[in-house]
Design a protein around this motif. Structure first.
Motif, mmCIF file in Angstrom:
data_model
loop_
_atom_site.group_PDB
_atom_site.id
_atom_site.type_symbol
_atom_site.label_atom_id
_atom_site.label_comp_id
_atom_site.label_asym_id
_atom_site.label_seq_id
_atom_site.Cartn_x
_atom_site.Cartn_y
_atom_site.Cartn_z
ATOM 1 N N MET A 46 0.822 -1.223 0.000
ATOM 2 C CA MET A 46 0.000 0.000 0.000
ATOM 3 C C MET A 46 0.854 1.269 0.000
ATOM 4 S SD MET A 46 -3.392 -0.701 2.277
ATOM 5 C CE MET A 46 -2.691 -0.634 3.907
ATOM 6 N N THR B 3 3.160 4.121 -1.100
ATOM 7 C CA THR B 3 3.317 4.651 -2.459
ATOM 8 C C THR B 3 4.734 4.446 -3.017
ATOM 9 O OG1 THR B 3 3.494 6.770 -1.365
ATOM 10 C CG2 THR B 3 1.494 6.384 -2.596
ATOM 11 N N GLY C 182 -6.188 8.404 3.855
ATOM 12 C CA GLY C 182 -5.387 7.171 3.897
ATOM 13 C C GLY C 182 -3.920 7.483 4.141
ATOM 14 N N THR C 183 -3.540 7.578 5.427
ATOM 15 C CA THR C 183 -2.157 7.935 5.793
ATOM 16 C C THR C 183 -1.218 6.737 5.664
ATOM 17 O OG1 THR C 183 -3.177 9.261 7.564
ATOM 18 C CG2 THR C 183 -0.777 9.041 7.613
ATOM 19 N N TYR C 184 -1.714 5.577 6.107
ATOM 20 C CA TYR C 184 -0.899 4.366 6.282
ATOM 21 C C TYR C 184 0.303 4.731 7.160
ATOM 22 C CZ TYR C 184 1.089 -0.227 5.012
ATOM 23 O OH TYR C 184 1.605 -1.500 5.029
ATOM 24 N N SER D 165 3.500 8.929 1.915
ATOM 25 C CA SER D 165 3.029 9.923 0.943
ATOM 26 C C SER D 165 2.892 11.304 1.595
ATOM 27 C CB SER D 165 1.712 9.485 0.297
ATOM 28 O OG SER D 165 0.824 8.984 1.263
ATOM 29 N N GLU E 114 -6.632 8.700 8.923
ATOM 30 C CA GLU E 114 -6.294 7.278 9.058
ATOM 31 C C GLU E 114 -7.187 6.655 10.125
ATOM 32 O OE1 GLU E 114 -4.206 5.015 7.378
ATOM 33 O OE2 GLU E 114 -5.346 3.749 8.737
ATOM 34 N N VAL E 115 -7.697 5.454 9.835
ATOM 35 C CA VAL E 115 -8.606 4.813 10.778
ATOM 36 C C VAL E 115 -7.891 3.794 11.675
ATOM 37 C CG1 VAL E 115 -9.376 2.831 9.367
ATOM 38 C CG2 VAL E 115 -11.010 4.004 10.858
ATOM 39 N N HIS F 276 -1.205 2.032 12.192
ATOM 40 C CA HIS F 276 -0.672 2.798 11.062
ATOM 41 C C HIS F 276 -0.393 4.238 11.504
ATOM 42 C CE1 HIS F 276 -2.933 -0.075 8.062
ATOM 43 N NE2 HIS F 276 -2.035 -0.690 8.797
ATOM 44 N N ALA G 170 -12.436 8.487 7.655
ATOM 45 C CA ALA G 170 -12.110 9.722 6.918
ATOM 46 C C ALA G 170 -13.342 10.571 6.621
ATOM 47 C CB ALA G 170 -11.386 9.352 5.625
ATOM 48 N N ASP H 204 -6.723 7.950 -1.107
ATOM 49 C CA ASP H 204 -5.966 6.694 -1.067
ATOM 50 C C ASP H 204 -6.402 5.822 0.113
ATOM 51 O OD1 ASP H 204 -4.093 4.843 -1.895
ATOM 52 O OD2 ASP H 204 -2.403 5.804 -0.891
ATOM 53 N N ASP I 110 -9.958 3.494 1.858
ATOM 54 C CA ASP I 110 -10.774 2.338 1.442
ATOM 55 C C ASP I 110 -11.483 2.615 0.111
ATOM 56 O OD1 ASP I 110 -11.974 4.284 3.139
ATOM 57 O OD2 ASP I 110 -13.781 3.072 3.221
ATOM 58 N N TYR J 137 -15.809 9.905 -1.090
ATOM 59 C CA TYR J 137 -14.727 10.871 -0.853
ATOM 60 C C TYR J 137 -14.726 11.936 -1.942
ATOM 61 C CZ TYR J 137 -12.846 7.446 2.490
ATOM 62 O OH TYR J 137 -12.685 6.582 3.546
HETATM 63 C C1 LIG Z 1 -3.354 2.473 0.548
HETATM 64 S S1 LIG Z 1 -3.138 2.857 2.223
HETATM 65 C C2 LIG Z 1 -2.534 4.504 2.178
HETATM 66 C C3 LIG Z 1 -1.085 4.574 1.700
HETATM 67 C C4 LIG Z 1 -0.422 5.894 1.975
HETATM 68 N N1 LIG Z 1 -1.098 6.994 1.308
HETATM 69 C C5 LIG Z 1 1.025 5.813 1.531
HETATM 70 O O1 LIG Z 1 1.344 6.258 0.465
HETATM 71 O O2 LIG Z 1 1.847 5.229 2.236
HETATM 72 C C6 LIG Z 1 -4.790 3.044 2.773
HETATM 73 C C7 LIG Z 1 -4.947 3.444 4.232
HETATM 74 O O3 LIG Z 1 -6.303 3.876 4.440
HETATM 75 C C8 LIG Z 1 -6.703 3.476 5.724
HETATM 76 N N2 LIG Z 1 -8.168 3.450 5.759
HETATM 77 C C9 LIG Z 1 -9.010 2.465 5.354
HETATM 78 N N3 LIG Z 1 -10.274 2.833 5.538
HETATM 79 C C10 LIG Z 1 -10.264 4.076 6.068
HETATM 80 C C11 LIG Z 1 -11.267 4.993 6.490
HETATM 81 N N4 LIG Z 1 -12.555 4.706 6.386
HETATM 82 N N5 LIG Z 1 -10.874 6.177 6.991
HETATM 83 C C12 LIG Z 1 -9.549 6.498 7.079
HETATM 84 N N6 LIG Z 1 -8.556 5.663 6.705
HETATM 85 C C13 LIG Z 1 -8.908 4.477 6.207
HETATM 86 C C14 LIG Z 1 -6.055 2.099 5.909
HETATM 87 O O4 LIG Z 1 -5.948 1.764 7.274
HETATM 88 C C15 LIG Z 1 -4.701 2.316 5.229
HETATM 89 O O5 LIG Z 1 -3.728 2.698 6.161
#
Ligand SMILES: C[S@@+](CC[C@H](N)C(=O)[O-])C[C@H]1O[C@@H](n2cnc3c(N)ncnc32)[C@H](O)[C@@H]1O
Length: 212
Positions: free
Chosen positions: A39, A41, A65-67, A71, A89-90, A94, A118, A135, A137, A144
């Protein structure tokens, strides 16, 4: 399945300015300790996002989506002095990793992590955004998009990640949740006369969107 042939991706990465020591270490820790490290980037898309923030002169950035923060830290490198990033971020684990690296990078006053769903965070945040990186879910991508489009500044941009979904968007027999959600998002944007968009074959597919 990678969209871009591995050798070409490797060549492109070798001809992209490499990340500094901190994001490199962050990527290593992510791969070693977090679920789904694909996941993150990474080098090419991280630099690409940095370039978008630089080229647009974005001062207010929103990330869904912080992960582990790769990014957000990449984009922060191109922010002007007064620039700020709100990132959502949820997942607590992460957010903990991201927060640690953001602090170490000296970016705590410029990047705010909002822990929680989010859409709820977005409803609480005020004002407009110059650049939005979607980025999180995939099931909520249309939500979004609809929530942020009216809140873009006049020359604001949205970048939506994973819009080629490893090429699975093309496989008519794939009706998994993620594939259906990304397909629905792609059709939604294509049919939206309010916007102009371009789908790029960067990493897993990145769609850039602006108001028409
Ligand atoms: C693809 S990753 C993000 C990657 C990050 N942008 C990077 O480049 O490293 C998606 C993230 O979104 C988070 N996520 C999933 N559902 C979410 C929600 N409803 N609200 C906020 N974050 C969410 C996940 O826990 C995950 O950490």
């Amino acid at each position: 399945m990678a969209i871009v042939p591995e050798e070409i991706e490797g060549y492109a990465q070798a001809h992209t300015t490499p990340p500094s020591e901190l994001p490199r270490r962050l990527a290593e820790e992510t791969r070693a300790t977090l679920r789904s490290p694909q996941m993150l980037t990474g080098t090419i898309e991280g630099r690409f996002l940095e370039f978008l923030v630089y080229a647009t002169g974005a001062r207010r950035v929103l990330e869904l989506g912080t992960y582990s923060g790769y990014s957000a830290i990449s984009m922060a490198a191109a922010l002007p002095a007064e620039g700020r990033i709100d990132t959502c971020e949820v997942d607590e684990q992460h957010a903990e990793v991201a927060s640690r690296y953001i602090e170490e990078a000296g970016l705590s006053d410029r990047i705010t992590i909002h822990l929680g769903p989010a859409l709820e965070t977005l409803a609480r945040l005020e004002g407009e955004f110059d650049f939005v990186f979607i980025d999180a879910d995939k099931e909520n991508y249309v939500n979004y998009y609809e929530a942020v489009l009216p809140r873009l500044t006049e020359r604001g941009l949205i970048a939506a990640d994973n819009t080629l979904w490893s090429g699975r968007v093309l496989d008519g027999s794939d009706d998994s949740e993620g594939t259906l959600a990304i397909r629905a998002f792609n059709e939604h944007v294509r049919g939206d006369e309010r916007v102009v968009s371009v789908m790029l074959t960067v990493r897993d597919g990145v769609t850039l969107i602006r108001r028409a």
